[in-house]
Scaffold this motif. Structure first.
Motif, PDB file in Angstrom:
ATOM      1  N   PRO A 142       0.796  -1.235   0.000  1.00 41.86           N
ATOM      2  CA  PRO A 142       0.000   0.000   0.000  1.00 41.86           C
ATOM      3  C   PRO A 142       0.829   1.285   0.000  1.00 41.86           C
ATOM      4  O   PRO A 142       0.320   2.343   0.358  1.00 41.86           O
ATOM      5  CB  PRO A 142      -0.783  -0.123   1.303  1.00 41.86           C
ATOM      6  CG  PRO A 142       0.205  -0.783   2.231  1.00 41.86           C
ATOM      7  CD  PRO A 142       0.946  -1.785   1.378  1.00 41.86           C
ATOM      8  N   ILE A 143       2.125   1.208  -0.384  1.00 43.37           N
ATOM      9  CA  ILE A 143       2.992   2.383  -0.346  1.00 43.37           C
ATOM     10  C   ILE A 143       3.283   2.859  -1.777  1.00 43.37           C
ATOM     11  O   ILE A 143       3.478   2.040  -2.687  1.00 43.37           O
ATOM     12  CB  ILE A 143       4.331   2.059   0.358  1.00 43.37           C
ATOM     13  CG1 ILE A 143       4.073   1.564   1.786  1.00 43.37           C
ATOM     14  CG2 ILE A 143       5.241   3.283   0.393  1.00 43.37           C
ATOM     15  CD1 ILE A 143       5.321   1.068   2.489  1.00 43.37           C
ATOM     16  N   CYS A 144       3.311   4.179  -1.967  1.00 38.69           N
ATOM     17  CA  CYS A 144       3.739   4.735  -3.243  1.00 38.69           C
ATOM     18  C   CYS A 144       4.532   6.011  -2.983  1.00 38.69           C
ATOM     19  O   CYS A 144       4.515   6.560  -1.873  1.00 38.69           O
ATOM     20  CB  CYS A 144       2.554   5.005  -4.168  1.00 38.69           C
ATOM     21  SG  CYS A 144       1.490   6.361  -3.647  1.00 38.69           S
ATOM     22  N   ILE A 145       5.252   6.476  -4.002  1.00 37.10           N
ATOM     23  CA  ILE A 145       6.039   7.700  -3.885  1.00 37.10           C
ATOM     24  C   ILE A 145       5.611   8.659  -4.987  1.00 37.10           C
ATOM     25  O   ILE A 145       5.202   8.250  -6.072  1.00 37.10           O
ATOM     26  CB  ILE A 145       7.552   7.419  -3.957  1.00 37.10           C
ATOM     27  CG1 ILE A 145       7.909   6.580  -5.193  1.00 37.10           C
ATOM     28  CG2 ILE A 145       8.030   6.713  -2.697  1.00 37.10           C
ATOM     29  CD1 ILE A 145       9.405   6.320  -5.350  1.00 37.10           C
ATOM     30  N   ALA A 146       5.737   9.957  -4.695  1.00 36.83           N
ATOM     31  CA  ALA A 146       5.285  10.969  -5.646  1.00 36.83           C
ATOM     32  C   ALA A 146       6.127  12.231  -5.499  1.00 36.83           C
ATOM     33  O   ALA A 146       6.746  12.469  -4.460  1.00 36.83           O
ATOM     34  CB  ALA A 146       3.809  11.293  -5.424  1.00 36.83           C
ATOM     35  N   GLY A 147       6.132  13.040  -6.547  1.00 42.43           N
ATOM     36  CA  GLY A 147       6.846  14.317  -6.504  1.00 42.43           C
ATOM     37  C   GLY A 147       8.346  14.136  -6.432  1.00 42.43           C
ATOM     38  O   GLY A 147       8.907  13.128  -6.875  1.00 42.43           O
ATOM     39  N   ASP A 148       9.019  15.115  -5.848  1.00 42.59           N
ATOM     40  CA  ASP A 148      10.485  15.074  -5.784  1.00 42.59           C
ATOM     41  C   ASP A 148      11.005  13.888  -4.988  1.00 42.59           C
ATOM     42  O   ASP A 148      12.124  13.423  -5.222  1.00 42.59           O
ATOM     43  CB  ASP A 148      11.015  16.373  -5.165  1.00 42.59           C
ATOM     44  CG  ASP A 148      11.040  17.521  -6.156  1.00 42.59           C
ATOM     45  OD1 ASP A 148      10.814  17.271  -7.356  1.00 42.59           O
ATOM     46  OD2 ASP A 148      11.294  18.669  -5.738  1.00 42.59           O
ATOM     47  N   ALA A 149      10.230  13.398  -4.031  1.00 40.34           N
ATOM     48  CA  ALA A 149      10.664  12.216  -3.281  1.00 40.34           C
ATOM     49  C   ALA A 149      10.818  11.012  -4.207  1.00 40.34           C
ATOM     50  O   ALA A 149      11.606  10.107  -3.948  1.00 40.34           O
ATOM     51  CB  ALA A 149       9.668  11.899  -2.171  1.00 40.34           C
ATOM     52  N   ALA A 150      10.062  11.015  -5.302  1.00 42.71           N
ATOM     53  CA  ALA A 150      10.097   9.898  -6.247  1.00 42.71           C
ATOM     54  C   ALA A 150      11.099  10.115  -7.363  1.00 42.71           C
ATOM     55  O   ALA A 150      11.759   9.172  -7.803  1.00 42.71           O
ATOM     56  CB  ALA A 150       8.704   9.686  -6.850  1.00 42.71           C
ATOM     57  N   HIS A 151      11.221  11.355  -7.836  1.00 37.69           N
ATOM     58  CA  HIS A 151      12.029  11.583  -9.041  1.00 37.69           C
ATOM     59  C   HIS A 151      12.673  12.965  -9.036  1.00 37.69           C
ATOM     60  O   HIS A 151      12.528  13.739  -9.982  1.00 37.69           O
ATOM     61  CB  HIS A 151      11.174  11.408 -10.298  1.00 37.69           C
ATOM     62  CG  HIS A 151       9.808  12.024 -10.199  1.00 37.69           C
ATOM     63  ND1 HIS A 151       9.590  13.392 -10.216  1.00 37.69           N
ATOM     64  CD2 HIS A 151       8.578  11.457 -10.049  1.00 37.69           C
ATOM     65  CE1 HIS A 151       8.295  13.640 -10.118  1.00 37.69           C
ATOM     66  NE2 HIS A 151       7.656  12.482 -10.002  1.00 37.69           N
TER      67      HIS A 151
END
Length: 247
Positions: A142-151
């Motif tokens: 159930p975890i995802c990454i988004a924004g600068d934390a991701a890329h």
């Protein structure tokens, strides 16, 4: 919190470029810091000839001075000032005479005097460092990454905020249509190729604007490229498609 437990369907990691959480949960490699960063500040002016245009001035690839219209404040225009600076030189900049640096700005861009004349203290500028964070995947329910934390990437394409907003839109759309588990998986599959492509483009182009060189190879490459059929159109599309992309 306060001894209470809560249940969540999804955990979204979106705490910025320097986040260590994506690596800890196996979604990205450790972020690395770029050699170059930038000084930033905001200043209001009565008049400015380019109220809707980001303008930059360069001297080789070692000096880059930019002014970006940001907002209207009463009857004034607020401009964001940024100046490229290696991370290792920030301490020396803070210890150096301010007038010496202001003279360098005005030599590169004399018309910037209404902004530069407002700088009276080093504390009016904030130093921003930049990171590169390469995602291995964007979701592991159930975890995802988004924004600068991701890329996280160098700001040379100016697309960090745009890509983050797109992440949020696609994530919301996928979860709404397919639920938390399948939705996160679809989000990751849809966004990963796009963000990796723009990260590669950003990393490739960064030395064209921030590097320890005279910039001659950059000028020759870009000038020659404009005479190759389709190259100029591709330059425009690389930004326009990112702004409009929703999938």
């Amino acid at each position: 919190m306060n001894g209470r437990r809560s249940a969540f369907d999804i955990l979204v990691i979106a705490d910025g470029a320097a986040s260590v959480l994506p690596m800890q949960v196996g979604l990205a490699v450790a972020a690395t810091q770029y050699k170059w960063g930038a000084l930033w500040g905001m200043f209001d002016v009565d008049n400015w000839p380019s109220e809707r245009t980001l303008e930059q001035r360069y001297h080789t690839t070692r000096r880059m001075f930019g002014l970006m219209p940001t907002a209207r404040v009463a009857d004034k225009l607020r401009l964001s000032l940024f100046w490229s600076l290696p991370v290792s030189e920030y301490a020396n900049w803070k210890a150096s005479p301010l007038e010496q640096w202001k003279s360098e700005l005005l030599t590169l861009w004399p018309e910037s005097a209404p902004i530069v004349d407002q700088i009276e203290s080093h504390s009016q500028l904030t130093f921003a460092s930049y990171h590169h964070a390469r995602p291995m995947r964007l979701a592991n329910p159930p975890i995802c990454i988004a924004g600068d934390a991701a890329h996280a990437m160098s700001p040379q394409l100016g697309l960090g905020a745009t890509l983050a907003v797109q992440d949020a839109l696609v994530l919301a759309e996928c979860v709404d249509a397919y639920g938390p588990i399948e939705g996160l998986q679809r989000y990751g599959r849809r966004r990963l190729p796009t963000v990796r492509a723009y990260q590669l483009l950003s990393r490739t182009l960064t030395p064209c604007f921030q590097a320890d060189s005279n910039g001659l190879w950059r000028d020759l490459l870009f000038a020659t490229g404009l005479y190759i059929p389709g190259v100029q159109k591709l330059m425009y599309r690389s930004v326009a498609e990112s702004i409009s992309e929703r999938a």
